[in-house]
Scaffold this motif. Structure first.
Motif, PDB file in Angstrom:
ATOM      1  N   LEU A  30      38.696  38.494  37.102  1.00 34.71           N
ATOM      2  CA  LEU A  30      37.919  38.524  35.859  1.00 34.71           C
ATOM      3  C   LEU A  30      38.755  38.088  34.666  1.00 34.71           C
ATOM      4  N   VAL A  31      40.004  38.518  34.618  1.00 34.26           N
ATOM      5  CA  VAL A  31      40.887  38.122  33.523  1.00 34.26           C
ATOM      6  C   VAL A  31      41.264  36.650  33.645  1.00 34.26           C
ATOM      7  N   ASP A  32      41.570  36.210  34.870  1.00 35.07           N
ATOM      8  CA  ASP A  32      41.984  34.818  35.080  1.00 35.07           C
ATOM      9  C   ASP A  32      40.878  33.831  34.703  1.00 35.07           C
ATOM     10  N   THR A  33      39.627  34.196  34.938  1.00 38.15           N
ATOM     11  CA  THR A  33      38.508  33.296  34.632  1.00 38.15           C
ATOM     12  C   THR A  33      38.039  33.395  33.188  1.00 38.15           C
ATOM     13  N   GLY A  34      38.577  34.368  32.448  1.00 42.69           N
ATOM     14  CA  GLY A  34      38.166  34.553  31.060  1.00 42.69           C
ATOM     15  C   GLY A  34      36.914  35.385  30.889  1.00 42.69           C
ATOM     16  N   ALA A  35      36.395  35.926  31.988  1.00 34.48           N
ATOM     17  CA  ALA A  35      35.206  36.771  31.893  1.00 34.48           C
ATOM     18  C   ALA A  35      35.512  38.090  31.204  1.00 34.48           C
ATOM     19  N   GLU A  36      36.751  38.546  31.316  1.00 38.55           N
ATOM     20  CA  GLU A  36      37.217  39.767  30.666  1.00 38.55           C
ATOM     21  C   GLU A  36      38.600  39.506  30.104  1.00 38.55           C
ATOM     22  N   THR A  37      39.045  40.388  29.194  1.00 39.02           N
ATOM     23  CA  THR A  37      40.380  40.216  28.609  1.00 39.02           C
ATOM     24  C   THR A  37      41.343  41.339  28.991  1.00 39.02           C
TER      25      THR A  37
END
Length: 364
Positions: free
Chosen positions: A17-24
């Protein structure tokens, strides 16, 4: 080859999720029958400084904090000082004005008092002023007869429970949280109503995501926009963070999951009161959002992404922006997700809650 553990599975999802930018930045913690089986983090706590997220980083998580408020209400009843049928006006006489004299603690906990919205002269800047907010609520006219209908009491809920508790005990909610929960469990640096100034630097910093539509048939007419839409500016405001506002809360996923684990295993409440946490006390159409509401005393029943009747032993709260806290009496599971990016959906919460439930179901 051994299959991946739940810890590994959750960590993989958080990293993705972090790697795809969906979450920070995210935290997930899960307790299962006395064991901490997931304690995972990913991303950053503060985009401005690059500070990384850790399990010890508290996150302002909006209405997910209501799990602390509802628990304190049950602990208050457990003292014998009040009951669920105690009228609010018995302790807080001013609240009986304008047709609210029959309102009880039960009505407060089922969001059926009839004052879902803050009076229009109360804005976000007024929330730290406890006397001003409570005076306005006492003078408010209910939208329906207390107990007749339900509608989400977004910010009013915490002040209603909190002033009732203050009148009963002489203590503010942050003090009751400390005395009854965080001190006994050793969670003083994990759960907050009102963050001490010395701890502000430890907190995550929220970020606004893309806003979504306001749900509900007449939500804009009932709740003010600031009550409907979570905003990073509110959750990053130091006056708000330091104030006693028990409609929202600041906590670590590890801490809030540990709190609910103590609820499930009997350290905080007895078996009879635990049963009330999943016993439906009010069912009807929510007057604010238009959805079917199935409420126990202080909590919606059912796991996010499921129908309430599919997961009737689950109780908890979602928070605006996507945070989620739940516990399940049938499986002995306590789950918590905190996050820094305020999304208009709960996709991350559903995905991780489903993964947890699949791994720790009745046969686990």
């Amino acid at each position: 080859m051994n299959s991946p553990s739940l810890q590994q599975k959750v960590q993989t999802v958080l990293d993705e999720l972090v790697d795809t930018g969906a979450e920070t930045g995210l935290q997930v913690a899960v307790h299962h029958r006395g064991d901490l089986v997931v304690d995972a983090v990913a991303g950053i706590a503060d985009a401005g400084t690059g500070r990384t997220m850790t399990p010890e980083t508290p996150v302002f998580s909006f209405s997910s904090g209501k799990v602390m408020t509802s628990l304190l209400a049950h602990l208050l009843v457990g003292t014998g000082a009040v009951g669920y049928e105690t009228r609010v006006a018995d302790l807080w006489p001013e609240f009986g004005a304008r047709g609210k004299a029959t309102a009880t603690l039960r009505h407060v906990l089922t969001h059926s008092v009839g004052v879902p919205a803050m009076p229009r002269d109360i804005g976000p800047a007024d929330l730290p002023d406890w006397p001003r907010v409570c005076t306005a609520l006492a003078d408010a006219e209910p939208r329906w007869r207390p107990g007749a209908e339900t509608g989400y009491h977004a910010f009013t809920f915490g002040f209603l429970v909190g002033e009732f508790a203050r009148r009963a005990t002489g203590k503010a909610m942050h003090r009751l949280l400390h005395d009854w929960v965080t001190a006994p469990l050793g969670l003083e640096r994990d759960l907050y109503f009102g963050v001490p100034r010395s701890d502000l630097a430890r907190l995550a910093r929220l970020e606004d995501g893309t806003p979504g539509p306001v749900a509900g048939p007449d939500g804009d007419a009932v709740l003010a926009p600031w009550e409907m839409r979570p905003a990073a500016a509110l959750g990053n405001n130091q006056e708000i963070l330091q104030a006693d506002i028990p409609s929202v809360g600041t906590f670590t996923a590890r801490g809030i999951a540990a709190m609910n684990a103590a609820v499930l295993d009997g350290r905080l409440i007895d078996a009879q009161r635990l049963e009330t946490l999943t016993t439906v006390a009010f069912e009807g159409t929510d007057r604010v959002f238009g959805n079917l509401a199935r409420l126990a005393l202080g909590y919606p029943v059912g796991r996010i992404g499921t129908r309430p009747d599919e997961t009737p032993t689950t109780f908890g709260w979602v928070g605006g922006g996507g945070s989620y806290v739940y516990a399940d009496t049938a499986t002995g599971t306590s789950f918590a997700l905190t996050k820094t990016l305020l999304t208009p959906h709960f996709d991350t919460a559903r995905r991780l809650a489903d993964m947890t439930a699949a791994a720790l179901g009745p046969r686990a």
